[in-house]
Design a protein around this motif. Sequence first.
Motif, short mmCIF file in Angstrom:
data_model
loop_
_atom_site.label_atom_id
_atom_site.label_comp_id
_atom_site.label_asym_id
_atom_site.label_seq_id
_atom_site.Cartn_x
_atom_site.Cartn_y
_atom_site.Cartn_z
N ALA A 73 1.13 -1.19 -0.18
CA ALA A 73 0.14 0.32 -0.09
C ALA A 73 1.05 1.29 -0.12
CB ALA A 73 -0.97 -0.14 1.06
N THR A 74 1.84 1.01 0.91
CA THR A 74 2.37 3.16 0.73
C THR A 74 3.90 2.90 0.55
OG1 THR A 74 4.15 1.62 2.63
CG2 THR A 74 1.56 2.52 3.16
N ARG A 75 3.94 2.05 -0.67
CA ARG A 75 5.16 1.56 -1.56
C ARG A 75 4.65 1.66 -3.46
NH1 ARG A 75 6.57 2.70 3.43
NH2 ARG A 75 9.09 2.55 3.56
N GLY A 76 3.03 2.15 -3.45
CA GLY A 76 2.76 2.43 -4.58
C GLY A 76 2.34 1.47 -4.70
N GLY A 77 3.15 -0.36 -5.09
CA GLY A 77 1.99 -0.89 -5.17
C GLY A 77 2.64 -2.23 -6.59
N GLY A 78 2.11 -0.95 -7.60
CA GLY A 78 2.75 -1.70 -8.87
C GLY A 78 3.91 -0.76 -9.43
N HIS A 79 4.19 -0.82 -11.14
CA HIS A 79 5.79 -0.62 -11.40
C HIS A 79 5.27 1.16 -11.28
CE1 HIS A 79 1.74 -0.53 -14.19
NE2 HIS A 79 2.72 0.03 -15.17
N GLY A 80 6.02 1.64 -11.75
CA GLY A 80 6.87 2.95 -11.71
C GLY A 80 6.38 3.62 -10.46
N ASP A 81 6.81 4.81 -10.61
CA ASP A 81 6.95 5.71 -9.96
C ASP A 81 6.03 6.75 -9.82
OD1 ASP A 81 9.71 5.82 -9.19
OD2 ASP A 81 11.43 7.07 -10.81
N TYR B 38 2.61 7.48 -5.46
CA TYR B 38 2.38 6.65 -4.84
C TYR B 38 0.98 6.97 -4.36
CZ TYR B 38 7.58 7.19 -2.48
OH TYR B 38 8.41 7.23 -2.69
N THR B 39 0.14 6.26 -3.66
CA THR B 39 -1.12 5.76 -2.79
C THR B 39 -1.45 7.05 -1.48
OG1 THR B 39 -1.30 4.46 -4.13
CG2 THR B 39 -3.17 4.45 -3.07
N PRO B 40 -1.99 7.90 -1.52
CA PRO B 40 -2.07 8.31 -0.49
C PRO B 40 -2.81 7.19 0.70
CG PRO B 40 -2.60 10.11 -1.25
CD PRO B 40 -2.56 8.90 -2.52
N VAL B 41 -2.60 6.69 1.89
CA VAL B 41 -3.08 5.45 2.82
C VAL B 41 -3.53 6.12 3.93
CG1 VAL B 41 -2.48 2.86 3.42
CG2 VAL B 41 -1.31 4.09 1.71
N THR C 239 -2.29 7.87 8.85
CA THR C 239 -1.63 7.95 7.21
C THR C 239 -0.64 7.35 7.12
OG1 THR C 239 -0.71 10.54 7.78
CG2 THR C 239 -2.63 9.94 6.15
N LEU C 240 -0.66 6.44 7.09
CA LEU C 240 0.69 5.62 6.01
C LEU C 240 1.38 5.96 5.04
CD1 LEU C 240 -1.48 1.76 7.15
CD2 LEU C 240 -0.33 3.76 8.50
N TRP C 241 0.99 6.30 3.88
CA TRP C 241 1.29 7.77 3.40
C TRP C 241 0.42 8.37 3.14
CZ3 TRP C 241 1.54 10.87 -1.09
CH2 TRP C 241 2.62 10.54 -1.05
#
Length: 352
Positions: free
Chosen positions: A125-133, A135-138, A284-286
């Motif tokens: 969740a906090t490192r994006g999760g998918g490919h590429g640069d 982030y997703t607010p969590v 907020t975790l991210w």
Amino acid sequence: MGKKVLMKGNEAVAEAAILAGCRHYFAYPITPQSELIEYMAKKMPLVDGTFLQAESEVAAINMVLGAAACGVRVMTSSSSPGISLKQEGISYIAASRLPAVIVNVTRGGPGLGNIAPMQCDYFQATRGGGHGDYYTPVLSPSTVQEFADMAPLAFEIAEKYLTPVMILGDGMLGQMMEPVEFPDAYPPQKDPSEWALGARRTPDDRHIINSLYIDPYVLQEKTETLFKVYEEIKKNEIRYETYNMDSDAKYLIVAHGTAARVAKSAVDALKEEGVELALIRPITLWPYPYDAVAEAAKGKEKVITIELSMGQMVEDVKLAVCGECPVEFIGKAGGVVFTPEEIVSLIREKIS
């Protein structure tokens, strides 16, 4: 505020999303969030909304992308393996600068794991999760009320910054029942002309949604723009809760979500024995509240991180503390949830 209603977490976040104006929901069933999709199946038609059980998680997240591109409030939900399948689509949504809400009612892993509650999706969740640069607010709720309150908040953040937002709950929070109170009114949706496909930004310019940029310099520029937005999110959207921070505590507990609920009970129990512990709960975790954790750790002899995992958030705690004092870890895996008595005993071992 209306009267309190006894609801499961899965149902409460669904009801709050509907009240906040969500009229489009696409998902695929998976335990322990199945009540959420069942609730949406029953309630969406009653508010002239669209509910669709997709043929797969991959299909569902791409339906979310399409609906977001049309300028409507849209949400999906799943549990850990299903969220893994959605990651490619989440990356596309982030790159396309579209607002959407994703609920993850986390279960035991890795693999198919089980249907018991864990916090093992923290890295994903906090490192994006998918490919590429990207982030997703969590957001990490710790009560059913907070789970519900985070639905409208997630939509607000998503529309303010044009980004997917994840609410990271767990199987216990999704299944437990607590009283929930819903506001009489929620903030309205922002004008979607800023992000909707085909909206006129100028008389001669219709908005085009795209995440494919063959020219590397163009992609670099787009990614740098995206990260400027992330810096704004870091400035404005960090949330956390402190507990017993005004005490003469020599030790700091860091926990989020369900683990923080149990940790609070342990703090209270040890306080009665004359042992003072302070607690900080990242909401907020991210973006992660690094500065707040660092400040809370000042003067402490030890920081103890408590998680329902083998240790993931502990890495962010170590980054925050930056070697100023030792960081210890207490964790459980497999979906086994701490009892307050267990945490009290484990904390005693760490501070003895």
